[in-house]
Design an enzyme around this catalytic site. Structure first.
Site, PDB file in Angstrom:
ATOM      1  N   ASP A  47       1.480  -7.329 -11.731  1.00 29.49           N
ATOM      2  CA  ASP A  47       1.101  -7.721 -13.099  1.00 29.49           C
ATOM      3  C   ASP A  47       2.323  -7.537 -14.004  1.00 29.49           C
ATOM      4  OD1 ASP A  47       0.004  -8.163 -15.578  1.00 29.49           O
ATOM      5  OD2 ASP A  47      -1.564  -6.651 -15.417  1.00 29.49           O
ATOM      6  N   ASP A  75       0.551 -14.390 -15.230  1.00 34.87           N
ATOM      7  CA  ASP A  75       1.433 -13.247 -15.014  1.00 34.87           C
ATOM      8  C   ASP A  75       0.944 -12.257 -13.968  1.00 34.87           C
ATOM      9  OD1 ASP A  75      -0.494 -11.751 -16.440  1.00 34.87           O
ATOM     10  OD2 ASP A  75       1.067 -10.489 -17.297  1.00 34.87           O
ATOM     11  N   GLU A  76      -0.010 -12.679 -13.138  1.00 33.81           N
ATOM     12  CA  GLU A  76      -0.504 -11.779 -12.092  1.00 33.81           C
ATOM     13  C   GLU A  76      -0.598 -12.497 -10.760  1.00 33.81           C
ATOM     14  OE1 GLU A  76      -4.282  -9.876 -13.001  1.00 33.81           O
ATOM     15  OE2 GLU A  76      -3.831 -10.082 -15.116  1.00 33.81           O
TER      16      GLU A  76
HETATM   17  P1  TTP Z   1      -2.166  -9.385 -19.664  1.00 32.39           P
HETATM   18  O1  TTP Z   1      -1.552  -9.132 -18.315  1.00 32.39           O
HETATM   19  O2  TTP Z   1      -3.568  -8.972 -19.892  1.00 32.39           O
HETATM   20  O3  TTP Z   1      -1.304  -8.654 -20.786  1.00 32.39           O
HETATM   21  P2  TTP Z   1       0.252  -8.440 -20.926  1.00 32.39           P
HETATM   22  O4  TTP Z   1       1.003  -8.912 -19.717  1.00 32.39           O
HETATM   23  O5  TTP Z   1       0.697  -9.041 -22.219  1.00 32.39           O
HETATM   24  O6  TTP Z   1       0.360  -6.882 -21.076  1.00 32.39           O
HETATM   25  P3  TTP Z   1       0.229  -5.754 -19.962  1.00 32.39           P
HETATM   26  O7  TTP Z   1       1.565  -5.083 -19.935  1.00 32.39           O
HETATM   27  O8  TTP Z   1      -0.856  -4.852 -20.447  1.00 32.39           O
HETATM   28  O9  TTP Z   1      -0.115  -6.443 -18.664  1.00 32.39           O
HETATM   29  O10 TTP Z   1      -2.057 -10.909 -20.030  1.00 32.39           O
HETATM   30  C1  TTP Z   1      -0.956 -11.718 -19.620  1.00 32.39           C
HETATM   31  C2  TTP Z   1      -0.596 -12.742 -20.681  1.00 32.39           C
HETATM   32  O11 TTP Z   1      -1.725 -13.575 -20.956  1.00 32.39           O
HETATM   33  C3  TTP Z   1      -0.223 -12.112 -22.019  1.00 32.39           C
HETATM   34  O12 TTP Z   1       1.145 -11.800 -22.107  1.00 32.39           O
HETATM   35  C4  TTP Z   1      -0.654 -13.142 -23.010  1.00 32.39           C
HETATM   36  C5  TTP Z   1      -1.787 -13.877 -22.350  1.00 32.39           C
HETATM   37  N1  TTP Z   1      -3.081 -13.455 -22.956  1.00 32.39           N
HETATM   38  C6  TTP Z   1      -3.631 -14.219 -23.976  1.00 32.39           C
HETATM   39  O13 TTP Z   1      -3.067 -15.250 -24.373  1.00 32.39           O
HETATM   40  N2  TTP Z   1      -4.819 -13.810 -24.541  1.00 32.39           N
HETATM   41  C7  TTP Z   1      -5.472 -12.662 -24.150  1.00 32.39           C
HETATM   42  O14 TTP Z   1      -6.537 -12.310 -24.692  1.00 32.39           O
HETATM   43  C8  TTP Z   1      -4.887 -11.885 -23.072  1.00 32.39           C
HETATM   44  C9  TTP Z   1      -5.551 -10.617 -22.597  1.00 32.39           C
HETATM   45  C10 TTP Z   1      -3.707 -12.319 -22.525  1.00 32.39           C
HETATM   46 MG    MG Z   2       0.375  -8.433 -17.729  1.00 28.65          MG
END
Ligand code: TTP
Ligand code: MG
Length: 355
Positions: free
Chosen positions: A10, A108-109
């Site tokens: 992730d 992103d995962e």
């Molecule tokens: P996430 O992996 O949930 O968040 P993140 O990568 O920004 O932070 P973390 O370090 O906690 O993993 O989501 C991945 C991407 O998806 C995030 O950068 C932006 C997008 N996203 C949205 O557009 N809306 C949302 O509600 C969420 C949760 C994520």
């Molecule tokens: Mg993330």
């Protein structure tokens, strides 16, 4: 099923991290990606924000106006989807190399089944470190990796230590790793389920694992049994490439409800542009175009048309979207939101082999 070793990768604060990489001057400052806050009056929500902004309480999904109240001095950026998709594709290409089976999950995962690539969790740790290094070297981005005997445990593990974490949970450690965590950490346990479980006195995953399954299934049906299995860290689901995306769409809410139809049409053109870029980026073609309109009273309509051929041309999308919108523009009502979506997708490659 023989022993498996699964990674869940992730990316950390993904959109915000990509923006920071592109703009080194943002380093150390709170960065919020989403909409323009317009001094607290802007519409739209936070897509994500960096950890600096999270210190102020800003979170994904929060209205941008609230984020602005919490942190007016943050750097606010619009979503540059094209940039994130390009970055994501390169990261996915790196990850894919290391897996027997690969499953992308959002931008992103990803899940990687590395069972035949490593002999044990020791070697898995080395491989995970190597992957983290490679992503960092080639993309200047950090990620968190969870390693477990199945997808469920790997997913919870990747979230365990963020940012930059590497959490290894082998078969013997599953129970003790999961037990103290709040039930919310399990996939599929949302806010509502969490509340219900808490009311039953179930706070941690350990509580859930030892709870009477018959009561759980009375309360939640088949999901009750599923929750119990998850809480015990049981998950046999395969890492599998998921089907291609079904559609690509974008929508936007106007600052003020509008009866300026040129503005509506121009906005539709702009949205079409973003959608078309993503389609091209994904090397796809579309056949169906759907327009969405929300009037000032929140009444929402969609209207679509399937063309006779696959295309990825901007003017095909814009022209069809404009035509479809006429139906609503004729009604002489104020409009709050417009959106455009391309569907009935095929990959460009597939189309070539067909013809
Ligand atoms: P996430 O992996 O949930 O968040 P993140 O990568 O920004 O932070 P973390 O370090 O906690 O993993 O989501 C991945 C991407 O998806 C995030 O950068 C932006 C997008 N996203 C949205 O557009 N809306 C949302 O509600 C969420 C949760 C994520
Ligand atoms: Mg993330």
């Amino acid at each position: 099923m023989s022993r498996r070793i699964i990674f869940h990768v992730d990316m950390d604060q993904f959109f915000a991290a990509v923006e920071e990489r592109e703009h080194p001057e943002f380093k150390g400052k709170p960065v919020v990606v989403g909409a323009d806050p317009k001094e607290g009056t802007g519409r739209g929500v936070v897509s994500t924000c960096n950890y600096e902004a999270r210190k102020f309480g800003v979170r994904s999904g929060m209205p941008i106006s609230r984020a602005w109240k919490l942190c007016p001095d943050a750097i606010y950026l619009p979503v540059n989807f094209k940039l994130y998709i390009q970055t994501s594709s390169r990261i996915m290409a790196i990850l894919r190399k290391y897996a027997d089976k690969f499953e992308r999950w959002g931008l992103d995962e990803a899940f990687l089944d590395v069972s035949s690539r490593v002999r044990n969790f020791e070697e898995a740790k080395k491989l995970a470190e190597k992957i983290k290094r490679e992503i960092h070297e080639s993309e200047e981005l950090t990620c968190s990796i969870g390693v477990g005997p199945n997808k469920l445990v790997a997913k919870v593990a990747s979230d365990f230590k963020k940012p930059g974490g590497l959490t290894i949970v082998d078969e013997n450690a599953v129970k003790s790793f999961l037990a103290p965590l709040p039930v919310r950490k399990l996939l599929w346990v949302g806010k509502k389920t969490e509340r219900k479980l808490n009311e039953m006195g179930i706070k941690t995953i350990g509580d859930l694992a030892t709870y009477d399954v018959s009561v759980l299934s009375e309360r939640f049906g088949v999901m009750g049994v599923q929750y119990n299995l998850m809480a015990r860290g049981v998950d046999q689901s395969e890492v599998a490439e998921r089907g291609e995306i079904k559609s690509v769409g974008r929508e936007t809410t106007f600052e003020e409800d509008t009866s300026d139809y040129n503005l509506v049409l121009e906005t539709l053109d702009k949205l079409s542009e973003v959608v078309q870029k993503e389609i091209v980026e994904r090397k796809m073609l579309f056949k169906t175009v759907t327009v969405k309109i929300r009037f000032e009273n929140f009444e929402t309509h969609t209207h679509g048309k399937t063309r006779s051929f696959f295309t990825d041309r901007l003017r095909d999308l814009q022209k069809t979207a404009r035509e479809l919108a006429q139906l609503y523009l004729r009604q002489n009502r104020k409009i709050r939101l417009v959106g455009v979506r391309a569907s009935t997708l095929t990959s460009r490659k597939e189309q070539k082999t067909l013809t």
